[in-house]
Structure formats: C-alpha cells, structure tokens
Scaffold this motif. Structure first.
Motif, short mmCIF file in Angstrom:
data_model
loop_
_atom_site.label_atom_id
_atom_site.label_comp_id
_atom_site.label_asym_id
_atom_site.label_seq_id
_atom_site.Cartn_x
_atom_site.Cartn_y
_atom_site.Cartn_z
N PRO A 41 46.50 43.53 59.99
CA PRO A 41 45.92 42.40 60.74
C PRO A 41 44.46 42.16 60.34
CG PRO A 41 47.07 43.90 62.23
CD PRO A 41 47.03 44.56 60.89
N GLY A 42 44.14 40.92 60.05
CA GLY A 42 42.77 40.57 59.68
C GLY A 42 42.46 40.70 58.20
N ALA A 43 43.35 41.28 57.43
CA ALA A 43 43.08 41.49 56.00
C ALA A 43 43.11 40.18 55.23
CB ALA A 43 44.07 42.48 55.41
N ALA A 44 43.94 39.25 55.64
CA ALA A 44 44.01 37.95 54.96
C ALA A 44 42.68 37.21 55.11
CB ALA A 44 45.15 37.13 55.52
N ASP A 45 42.04 37.33 56.26
CA ASP A 45 40.72 36.70 56.45
C ASP A 45 39.65 37.41 55.63
OD1 ASP A 45 41.74 34.85 58.24
OD2 ASP A 45 41.56 36.26 59.91
N MET A 46 39.79 38.72 55.47
CA MET A 46 38.83 39.47 54.67
C MET A 46 38.86 39.02 53.21
SD MET A 46 38.80 43.22 53.02
CE MET A 46 40.40 42.84 52.54
N TRP A 47 40.05 38.69 52.69
CA TRP A 47 40.18 38.29 51.30
C TRP A 47 39.49 36.97 51.00
CZ3 TRP A 47 40.90 41.23 47.41
CH2 TRP A 47 41.62 42.41 47.57
N ARG A 48 39.28 36.14 52.01
CA ARG A 48 38.56 34.89 51.78
C ARG A 48 37.12 35.13 51.37
NH1 ARG A 48 41.15 32.68 56.78
NH2 ARG A 48 43.01 31.63 56.00
N SER A 49 36.52 36.23 51.83
CA SER A 49 35.15 36.54 51.45
C SER A 49 35.08 37.46 50.23
CB SER A 49 34.41 37.17 52.63
OG SER A 49 35.07 38.37 53.00
N VAL A 50 36.10 38.27 50.01
CA VAL A 50 36.08 39.22 48.91
C VAL A 50 36.57 38.60 47.60
CG1 VAL A 50 37.06 41.42 48.11
CG2 VAL A 50 36.35 41.17 50.46
N ALA A 51 37.49 37.66 47.66
CA ALA A 51 38.09 37.08 46.46
C ALA A 51 37.08 36.42 45.53
CB ALA A 51 39.19 36.11 46.85
N PRO A 52 36.11 35.63 46.01
CA PRO A 52 35.14 35.06 45.06
C PRO A 52 34.32 36.10 44.32
CG PRO A 52 35.05 33.90 47.15
CD PRO A 52 35.93 35.08 47.35
N VAL A 53 34.00 37.20 44.99
CA VAL A 53 33.25 38.27 44.33
C VAL A 53 34.09 38.92 43.24
CG1 VAL A 53 32.13 40.52 44.70
CG2 VAL A 53 31.88 38.70 46.40
N ILE A 54 35.35 39.20 43.53
CA ILE A 54 36.24 39.82 42.55
C ILE A 54 36.46 38.89 41.36
CG2 ILE A 54 38.60 40.63 42.17
CD1 ILE A 54 38.57 41.72 45.02
N LEU A 55 36.69 37.61 41.63
CA LEU A 55 36.89 36.65 40.54
C LEU A 55 35.63 36.50 39.69
CD1 LEU A 55 39.00 33.92 42.30
CD2 LEU A 55 39.76 35.61 40.64
N GLY A 56 34.46 36.53 40.31
CA GLY A 56 33.21 36.46 39.56
C GLY A 56 33.02 37.66 38.66
N VAL A 57 33.33 38.85 39.17
CA VAL A 57 33.22 40.07 38.36
C VAL A 57 34.21 40.04 37.20
CG1 VAL A 57 33.59 42.57 38.40
CG2 VAL A 57 32.27 41.48 40.20
N LEU A 58 35.44 39.59 37.45
CA LEU A 58 36.43 39.49 36.38
C LEU A 58 35.99 38.50 35.30
CD1 LEU A 58 39.83 39.57 38.27
CD2 LEU A 58 38.91 41.30 36.74
N LEU A 59 35.43 37.38 35.71
CA LEU A 59 34.93 36.40 34.75
C LEU A 59 33.78 36.97 33.93
CD1 LEU A 59 35.23 33.48 33.80
CD2 LEU A 59 33.54 32.85 35.52
N LEU A 60 32.88 37.67 34.57
CA LEU A 60 31.76 38.29 33.86
C LEU A 60 32.25 39.34 32.87
CD1 LEU A 60 28.67 38.41 33.69
CD2 LEU A 60 28.76 40.24 35.38
N VAL A 61 33.20 40.16 33.26
CA VAL A 61 33.77 41.18 32.36
C VAL A 61 34.46 40.52 31.17
CG1 VAL A 61 35.54 42.97 32.19
CG2 VAL A 61 33.94 42.98 34.10
#
Length: 76
Positions: A41-61
């Motif tokens: 419960p609540g993890a789907a809302d957490m991914w809204r804030s974490v996903a841009p950071v993860i995608l940015g790191v993947l793009l940088l790598v």
C-alpha cells in the motif's frame, strides 16, 4: 533453393553461447521486484517521485557509456 530459417530460429542462430545470461536474469528479477512493490500500500504513489530520478540516472549512465565507447579504442 535453400529454405531460410524462420524468425524464431534466427534468435538462437550463430555462435554458441556459454555461461549464465546475467542480463536476462537481472531484467526478470527487476521486473518481478517492481511488480511486487505495487502490492505494498502506498508504493505506487512512491514511484511517482522515484521514477524520474531513476530514469535520469539511467539516461546519464547511457550517455557516459556512449562517450566511453567512442573514446576507448577497439581491440583487434
């Protein structure tokens, strides 16, 4: 006239591979873990804030790996 192999055969055609397919295992495990986080419960809302950071790191790598591949000379 020789018959061409089908598309499924072409996936496995070529030199024989040895060892464990670590990339395939990593992708399957990461997909399963991501799917399990949505059961919490609540993890789907957490991914809204974490996903841009993860995608940015993947793009940088990916950019750093591409630059490193350009600068590093090939083995012959």
């Amino acid at each position: 006239m020789k018959k061409r192999p089908g598309p499924l055969w072409l996936l496995f055609y070529g030199r024989q591979r040895r060892g464990v397919p670590w990339l395939l295992i990593a992708v399957i495990v990461s997909v399963v873990l991501l799917a399990l986080t949505f059961a919490v419960p609540g993890a789907a809302d957490m991914w809204r804030s974490v996903a841009p950071v993860i995608l940015g790191v993947l793009l940088l790598v990916a950019i750093v790996a591409a630059i490193a591949a350009i600068l590093r000379p090939r083995r012959r």
